[in-house]
Design a protein around this motif. Sequence first.
Motif, short mmCIF file in Angstrom:
data_model
loop_
_atom_site.label_atom_id
_atom_site.label_comp_id
_atom_site.label_asym_id
_atom_site.label_seq_id
_atom_site.Cartn_x
_atom_site.Cartn_y
_atom_site.Cartn_z
N THR A 5 0.84 -1.21 0.00
CA THR A 5 0.00 0.00 0.00
C THR A 5 0.86 1.25 0.00
O THR A 5 0.62 2.19 -0.75
N GLU A 6 1.88 1.27 0.85
CA GLU A 6 2.82 2.38 0.92
C GLU A 6 4.18 1.88 0.47
O GLU A 6 4.64 0.83 0.92
N ASN A 7 4.82 2.62 -0.42
CA ASN A 7 6.10 2.19 -0.99
C ASN A 7 7.23 3.10 -0.51
O ASN A 7 7.09 4.32 -0.50
N TYR A 8 8.34 2.48 -0.12
CA TYR A 8 9.49 3.25 0.34
C TYR A 8 10.50 3.40 -0.80
O TYR A 8 10.78 2.45 -1.53
N PHE A 9 11.04 4.61 -0.93
CA PHE A 9 12.09 4.88 -1.92
C PHE A 9 13.24 5.59 -1.22
O PHE A 9 13.02 6.45 -0.37
N TYR A 10 14.46 5.26 -1.61
CA TYR A 10 15.62 5.98 -1.09
C TYR A 10 15.56 7.44 -1.55
O TYR A 10 15.14 7.71 -2.68
N PRO A 11 15.98 8.37 -0.71
CA PRO A 11 16.01 9.78 -1.15
C PRO A 11 17.07 9.98 -2.22
O PRO A 11 18.05 9.23 -2.31
N TYR A 12 16.86 10.97 -3.03
CA TYR A 12 17.81 11.36 -4.07
C TYR A 12 18.10 10.23 -5.06
O TYR A 12 19.24 9.99 -5.45
N ILE A 13 17.04 9.53 -5.42
CA ILE A 13 17.12 8.56 -6.50
C ILE A 13 16.09 8.96 -7.55
O ILE A 13 14.97 9.37 -7.21
N THR A 14 16.48 8.94 -8.81
CA THR A 14 15.53 9.31 -9.86
C THR A 14 14.68 8.10 -10.23
O THR A 14 15.02 6.95 -9.90
N ALA A 33 6.64 3.75 -18.49
CA ALA A 33 6.81 5.06 -17.84
C ALA A 33 6.14 6.16 -18.65
O ALA A 33 5.53 7.08 -18.11
N GLU A 34 6.25 6.06 -19.97
CA GLU A 34 5.60 7.06 -20.84
C GLU A 34 4.08 6.95 -20.76
O GLU A 34 3.38 7.96 -20.75
N LYS A 35 3.57 5.72 -20.70
CA LYS A 35 2.13 5.53 -20.57
C LYS A 35 1.61 6.18 -19.29
O LYS A 35 0.55 6.79 -19.26
N PHE A 36 2.38 6.02 -18.21
CA PHE A 36 1.98 6.57 -16.92
C PHE A 36 2.41 8.03 -16.75
O PHE A 36 2.18 8.63 -15.70
N GLN A 37 3.07 8.58 -17.76
CA GLN A 37 3.52 9.98 -17.75
C GLN A 37 4.40 10.27 -16.53
O GLN A 37 4.21 11.26 -15.81
N LEU A 38 5.39 9.42 -16.32
CA LEU A 38 6.31 9.59 -15.20
C LEU A 38 7.58 10.31 -15.65
O LEU A 38 8.20 9.92 -16.65
N PRO A 39 7.99 11.35 -14.94
CA PRO A 39 9.24 12.06 -15.27
C PRO A 39 10.43 11.30 -14.69
O PRO A 39 10.81 11.48 -13.53
N LEU A 40 11.05 10.44 -15.49
CA LEU A 40 12.07 9.53 -14.98
C LEU A 40 13.34 10.22 -14.51
O LEU A 40 14.11 9.65 -13.73
N GLU A 41 13.58 11.45 -14.98
CA GLU A 41 14.81 12.14 -14.56
C GLU A 41 14.62 12.93 -13.26
O GLU A 41 15.56 13.50 -12.72
N TYR A 56 10.13 13.84 -4.96
CA TYR A 56 9.26 14.93 -5.39
C TYR A 56 8.04 14.43 -6.17
O TYR A 56 7.25 15.23 -6.65
N TYR A 57 7.91 13.12 -6.30
CA TYR A 57 6.73 12.54 -6.95
C TYR A 57 5.51 12.67 -6.02
O TYR A 57 5.65 12.65 -4.79
N SER A 58 4.34 12.75 -6.61
CA SER A 58 3.11 12.65 -5.83
C SER A 58 2.93 11.20 -5.38
O SER A 58 3.61 10.29 -5.87
N SER A 59 2.00 10.97 -4.46
CA SER A 59 1.76 9.60 -4.00
C SER A 59 1.30 8.70 -5.13
O SER A 59 1.69 7.52 -5.20
N GLY A 60 0.48 9.26 -6.03
CA GLY A 60 0.02 8.46 -7.18
C GLY A 60 1.16 8.11 -8.12
O GLY A 60 1.23 6.99 -8.65
N ASN A 77 -5.29 3.28 -4.76
CA ASN A 77 -5.21 4.42 -3.84
C ASN A 77 -4.29 5.50 -4.40
O ASN A 77 -3.13 5.24 -4.73
N GLY A 78 -4.78 6.73 -4.49
CA GLY A 78 -3.96 7.85 -4.91
C GLY A 78 -3.68 7.94 -6.39
O GLY A 78 -2.94 8.81 -6.84
N VAL A 79 -4.24 7.03 -7.18
CA VAL A 79 -3.99 7.01 -8.63
C VAL A 79 -5.10 7.77 -9.33
O VAL A 79 -6.28 7.60 -9.02
N ASP A 80 -4.73 8.61 -10.31
CA ASP A 80 -5.73 9.41 -11.01
C ASP A 80 -6.56 8.55 -11.96
O ASP A 80 -6.29 7.37 -12.17
#
Length: 212
Positions: free
Chosen positions: A74-83, A103-111, A116-120, A145-148
Amino acid sequence: MLEIKNLSVSFKDKDVLQSLNLEIEEGIIVGILGKNGAGKTTLFESLYQSQKYSGEILWKKQKLLRENISYLETENYFYPYITGREYLSYFAKDKLLKTIELAEKFQLPLEKYVQYYSSGMKKKLALIGMLMLDKPINILDEPFNGVDFEGVHLLYDIIRELKQSNKIVMISSHIIETLFHTCDRIVILENGLISNIFEKSDFEKLNHFKFS
């Protein structure tokens, strides 16, 4: 086939799961419906072998190993300062094209840094990583949850693709409509017990259930 036999989990004096029995065939999508505290996450953690339990969990007649499962929590952990790109590189060294396509389908800014990503967006990134693992059993704990709106429909498509690839998918949600759109079978979990199982032809009987 995935077989869950007499699965029980207790915390101190509380029985969280009580002698659960369930069989799931390959290529089947199963929804797990239940109120908060019903035992959904404990069930998933038991399957993922991160929770002590009594009973048996078998995959193709052998003890289920973590290496056969991918688990979207449900909640995902990510290391800080990783793209986003760096995160996905851990999962997809030989599937870079497929990763970029998703990633393009989901419109994710991979760089961009994931912090700084939203929860979704974080949910979408974790989902792509999970898909890249290409496991026979896939657990999605509250994936919507949290997905548009657009992301929800992309999730529908991805879940159907998993089914077509003969994967087992288990999804928990308190939003019945999302399970109607995706599942072949819905299991009702109440107070650590399976109280009912509905096949797709009987889903309309679930309209009076309310879960939160």
